[in-house]
Design an enzyme around this catalytic site. Structure first.
Site, PDB file in Angstrom:
ATOM      1  N   CYS A  60       0.823  -1.206   0.000  1.00  0.00           N
ATOM      2  CA  CYS A  60       0.000   0.000   0.000  1.00  0.00           C
ATOM      3  C   CYS A  60       0.863   1.265   0.000  1.00  0.00           C
ATOM      4  CB  CYS A  60      -0.870   0.041   1.235  1.00  0.00           C
ATOM      5  SG  CYS A  60      -1.821  -1.436   1.505  1.00  0.00           S
ATOM      6  N   ARG A 109       4.860   0.110  -6.334  1.00  0.00           N
ATOM      7  CA  ARG A 109       4.872  -0.695  -5.117  1.00  0.00           C
ATOM      8  C   ARG A 109       3.882  -1.847  -5.175  1.00  0.00           C
ATOM      9  NH1 ARG A 109       6.755   2.234  -0.346  1.00  0.00           N
ATOM     10  NH2 ARG A 109       5.364   0.941   0.856  1.00  0.00           N
ATOM     11  N   TRP A 117      -3.118  -2.574  -1.341  1.00  0.00           N
ATOM     12  CA  TRP A 117      -2.777  -3.960  -1.691  1.00  0.00           C
ATOM     13  C   TRP A 117      -3.506  -4.800  -0.654  1.00  0.00           C
ATOM     14  CZ3 TRP A 117      -0.248  -8.231   0.424  1.00  0.00           C
ATOM     15  CH2 TRP A 117       0.297  -9.160  -0.486  1.00  0.00           C
ATOM     16  N   ASN A 161      -1.556   1.833   6.078  1.00  0.00           N
ATOM     17  CA  ASN A 161      -0.727   0.710   5.631  1.00  0.00           C
ATOM     18  C   ASN A 161      -0.446  -0.138   6.864  1.00  0.00           C
ATOM     19  OD1 ASN A 161      -0.602   2.021   3.235  1.00  0.00           O
ATOM     20  ND2 ASN A 161       1.597   2.451   3.281  1.00  0.00           N
ATOM     21  N   GLY A 162      -0.505  -1.451   6.717  1.00  0.00           N
ATOM     22  CA  GLY A 162      -0.209  -2.323   7.853  1.00  0.00           C
ATOM     23  C   GLY A 162      -1.396  -3.205   8.182  1.00  0.00           C
ATOM     24  N   GLU A 165      17.877 -17.122  -8.671  1.00  0.00           N
ATOM     25  CA  GLU A 165      17.445 -15.767  -9.003  1.00  0.00           C
ATOM     26  C   GLU A 165      16.832 -15.729 -10.411  1.00  0.00           C
ATOM     27  OE1 GLU A 165      16.860 -13.167  -7.523  1.00  0.00           O
ATOM     28  OE2 GLU A 165      17.027 -11.499  -8.909  1.00  0.00           O
ATOM     29  N   LYS A 189      13.131 -14.467 -11.120  1.00  0.00           N
ATOM     30  CA  LYS A 189      12.875 -13.350 -12.036  1.00  0.00           C
ATOM     31  C   LYS A 189      11.850 -13.767 -13.083  1.00  0.00           C
ATOM     32  CE  LYS A 189      14.141 -10.804 -10.463  1.00  0.00           C
ATOM     33  NZ  LYS A 189      14.736 -10.141  -9.341  1.00  0.00           N
ATOM     34  N   GLU A 239       8.242 -14.326 -11.583  1.00  0.00           N
ATOM     35  CA  GLU A 239       7.513 -13.167 -11.060  1.00  0.00           C
ATOM     36  C   GLU A 239       7.022 -12.231 -12.151  1.00  0.00           C
ATOM     37  OE1 GLU A 239       9.659 -10.753  -8.220  1.00  0.00           O
ATOM     38  OE2 GLU A 239      11.514 -10.954  -9.308  1.00  0.00           O
ATOM     39  N   HIS A 299      17.765 -35.532  -9.111  1.00  0.00           N
ATOM     40  CA  HIS A 299      17.046 -36.058  -7.948  1.00  0.00           C
ATOM     41  C   HIS A 299      15.605 -35.572  -7.881  1.00  0.00           C
ATOM     42  CE1 HIS A 299      20.825 -37.691  -6.477  1.00  0.00           C
ATOM     43  NE2 HIS A 299      21.370 -36.531  -6.839  1.00  0.00           N
ATOM     44  N   LYS A 339       6.484  -4.100  -4.296  1.00  0.00           N
ATOM     45  CA  LYS A 339       7.917  -3.817  -4.275  1.00  0.00           C
ATOM     46  C   LYS A 339       8.500  -3.998  -2.885  1.00  0.00           C
ATOM     47  CE  LYS A 339      11.844  -2.443  -5.895  1.00  0.00           C
ATOM     48  NZ  LYS A 339      12.593  -3.531  -6.557  1.00  0.00           N
TER      49      LYS A 339
HETATM   50  C1  F6R Z   1      12.218 -10.001  -6.406  1.00  0.00           C
HETATM   51  C2  F6R Z   1      12.264  -9.042  -5.332  1.00  0.00           C
HETATM   52  C3  F6R Z   1      11.925  -9.507  -3.957  1.00  0.00           C
HETATM   53  C4  F6R Z   1      12.738  -8.725  -2.918  1.00  0.00           C
HETATM   54  C5  F6R Z   1      12.278  -9.089  -1.498  1.00  0.00           C
HETATM   55  C6  F6R Z   1      13.091  -8.389  -0.450  1.00  0.00           C
HETATM   56  O1  F6R Z   1      12.590  -9.434  -7.621  1.00  0.00           O
HETATM   57  O2  F6R Z   1      12.537  -7.899  -5.535  1.00  0.00           O
HETATM   58  O3  F6R Z   1      12.098 -10.878  -3.820  1.00  0.00           O
HETATM   59  O4  F6R Z   1      14.079  -9.017  -3.079  1.00  0.00           O
HETATM   60  O5  F6R Z   1      10.928  -8.755  -1.339  1.00  0.00           O
HETATM   61  O6  F6R Z   1      13.016  -7.002  -0.617  1.00  0.00           O
HETATM   62  P1  F6R Z   1      14.047  -6.026   0.075  1.00  0.00           P
HETATM   63  O7  F6R Z   1      15.376  -6.241  -0.566  1.00  0.00           O
HETATM   64  O8  F6R Z   1      13.501  -4.662  -0.160  1.00  0.00           O
HETATM   65  O9  F6R Z   1      14.080  -6.409   1.525  1.00  0.00           O
END
Ligand code: F6R
Length: 617
Positions: A2, A27, A74, A100-101, A490, A494, A497, A513, A612
């Site tokens: 949010c 976000r 959100w 937010n929260g 990773e 990527k 997502e 395995h 985000k």
């Molecule tokens: C994936 C991504 C997330 C963040 C995770 C931690 O592309 O960005 O997996 O890495 O939510 O976020 P931070 O680094 O802000 O703690």
């Protein structure tokens, strides 16, 4: 997650708020709304969908007031509906609030308020807050006729609340002010000239001011257009510190790119330069950091390191583990922050704790950090957002200095975290057994990283063609070994997502395995096949996939001799030092995922269900 924007000043509040909400879109959200104080009333608009939908509903002739609050939601409690979108208004129509929260004890509060005649229109936990504020206002001596100030009603309300919050509140009897408060949810006060802004994220206010106050947990701000005040829940006045944001509004602009993710992928050479700047010793044999707040002698007392993070940042921890164990010969543990904070793992006495977080607001990482501090451990952080909660609560740390990362899928922040992990391994290694000459070679290798990344970026058209070929796949495997196993994880993260393709990352030899069962003509495998002692082992794993008709994309060291016909596609990467390899190898998987998502028509910068910065558990 949010987003919050609040404005009080001389301008049309709805225009300022909509501009801020647009900047918070990255976000992640599912609905948006705003409330403006005008003509002694609260004018409210809120809708599911994008901020553009809200902007159409909130035409300036309808919203002309100069004090207002806005929100992108959100969903947590209650589905994605207009009624559940924020702002929420108290049932007496006097107060509007954005939040937010999560309010954990909202059930009890709601029961109490229902018994006092307050009514509810939404399924959210948030709505109890505005009704409880209304309750406190009405209860006070003057019966709500100019009785208790808004600030006091908010303060009384928050004393009853369990959970987390960043809130902004308006009241019809308080025409030129808003009240904001936070607990575990970021909130920044932007200090302007005759106007003030509240936001959950600096990018929402950077267009209007660079002077900011980072509110701390348990603080409330009373915000008129001038002379704001900050105090705590127990009514102690706080002298606010005004900081300056160093990046500019241009840094948060898309700058001609199709997506922020593309922009940030291509910014990586510069971002790596920024991460390294001023951080090598004069003799060029080691790294140096200004903010760790530990002496070399104290570092020598450390027997073990514990890293915690979430998602992509957790992958960066895994690479740091590999490099620190390899070059500093210090044992490293890596845990998901969300698990660490609850599993009460035994920690050695001389353990040094590190958290990694781009945003510095991830609630689980913050929770893990607080748990380690509670146990008396010193916690250091790698963090990108200056002034974030993690940056402020850590005992020391290293800023990434890569500027705002807007794309939801982390790219430049990740490679910068890899760089800091490599630099930390060097620093710790040089405090132990790494020789001067090895240190110099290592430093030179790190300094070469931006140039190597540039070379891989030049292959974007080739990688785009590969993406077009495989964009229809339903499953992907990413397979790498040693320090490239985290890069395989990773790559898989990527891809899933942003393109919604099922993908798994594995150590290449583990593929036999279980995951090999997925292999078919429709399941491509991306292999990291780099020169070194395990090259032949990786080639054997590739043969096993090929024998089962699985297509292979090889990210291979330039000049590495792959058996002819084994790989369907090859993406060459430059031969480089082990400390730099994970950085260089990350670029092709970022580009591949990005182009596949574009090819599939996905909304790359706003992937479904993602946020985000994950500020709820
Ligand atoms: C994936 C991504 C997330 C963040 C995770 C931690 O592309 O960005 O997996 O890495 O939510 O976020 P931070 O680094 O802000 O703690």
């Amino acid at each position: 997650m949010c987003g919050i924007v609040g404005y009080v000043g001389q301008q049309n509040a709805s225009s300022v708020i909509l501009e801020g909400l647009k900047r918070l879109e990255y976000r992640g959200y599912d609905s948006a709304g705003l409330a403006v104080l005008q003509d002694g009333k609260l004018e409210v608009a809120k809708h599911i969908g994008r901020v553009e939908v809200l902007a159409k509903a909130a035409a300036p002739h309808r919203f002309h007031g100069t004090t207002g609050i806005g929100h992108t939601r959100w969903a947590t409690h209650g589905g994605v509906t207009d009624a559940n979108a924020h702002p929420h208004v108290s049932s007496d129509g006097k107060f509007a609030l954005i939040h937010n929260g999560v309010i954990e004890n909202y059930g009890q509060i709601k029961k109490f308020l229902l018994s006092r005649g307050y009514t509810f229109k939404s399924e959210t936990d948030t709505e109890v807050l505005c009704n409880l504020i209304a309750y406190h206002y009405a209860k006070e001596p003057a019966g709500g006729q100019g009785g208790f100030p808004l600030l006091e009603c908010v303060r009384k309300t928050l004393r009853h609340v369990e959970g987390t919050y960043g809130i902004a509140v308006l009241g019809i009897d308080f025409p030129d002010e808003m009240v904001a408060a936070r607990k575990a949810s970021p909130l920044i006060l932007g200090v302007g000239d005759g106007e003030n802004i509240i936001a959950s994220d600096a990018s929402a206010l950077i267009g209007r001011t660079r002077n900011v106050v980072y509110l701390n947990d348990g603080e409330l701000a009373r915000v008129p257009p001038r002379n704001f005040t900050v105090s705590t829940l127990d009514q102690t006045d706080v002298s606010p510190v005004v900081d300056q944001i160093t990046w500019s509004v241009q840094d948060a602009d898309i700058d001609g790119h199709a997506h922020f993710m593309e922009k940030e992928i291509f910014e990586q050479p510069q971002a790596l330069e920024n991460t390294m700047r001023g951080r090598f010793s004069a003799d060029g044999s080691t790294a140096q950091f200004g903010g760790l707040n530990l002496t070399p002698a104290e570092f020598r007392q450390v027997d073990r390191l514990q890293f915690c993070a979430c998602g992509t940042a957790w992958h960066a921890c895994l690479v740091a583990e590999h490099l620190i164990e390899r070059f500093a010969r210090l044992p490293v543990e890596v845990d998901y922050a969300s698990e660490f904070r609850y599993r009460n793992s035994p920690l050695d006495r001389n353990t040094l704790f590190f958290v990694i977080s781009q945003s510095g607001e991830t609630i689980d990482t913050l929770g893990a950090m607080r748990e380690a501090k509670r146990k008396g451990y010193r916690v250091l952080a790698f963090n990108n957002v200056v002034g974030s909660s993690i940056a402020r609560e850590a005992d020391g740390g290293i800023y990434q200095h890569v500027g705002p990362e807007i794309g939801v899928a982390s790219t430049k922040a990740f490679t910068s975290q890899l760089m800091l992990g490599a630099m930390l391994a060097l620093y710790l290694g040089r405090l132990r057994d790494l020789s001067f000459n090895d240190g110099v070679e290592y430093v030179n290798a790190l300094k070469a990283a931006p140039g190597l990344v540039r070379r891989v970026l030049e292959q974007a058209p080739h990688i785009r063609a590969i993406a077009q070929r495989f964009a229809a796949a339903s499953d992907f495997l990413f397979l790498g070994r040693l320090s490239l196993h985290p890069i395989a994880l990773e790559g898989a993260l990527k891809l899933k997502e942003i393109s919604y393709i099922h993908a798994e990352g594995y150590p290449a030899a583990e593929m036999k395995h279980g995951p090999i069962a997925l292999v078919s003509e429709k399941c491509p495998s991306v292999f990291f096949a780099v020169k070194g002692e395990i090259f032949n082992k990786v080639v054997s794993s590739m043969q096993e996939i090929k024998a089962r008709k699985g297509p292979i994309i090889a990210i291979a060291t330039e000049g590495a001799e792959l058996p002819p016909g084994l790989a369907d596609e090859v993406i060459p990467i430059p031969d480089c030092h082990e400390a730099v390899l994970p950085i260089v190898a990350s670029i092709p998987v970022q580009l591949l995922s990005y182009y596949i998502a574009v090819e599939r028509g996905c909304d790359v910068d706003k992937p479904r269900n993602l946020a985000k910065s994950v500020t709820v558990e």
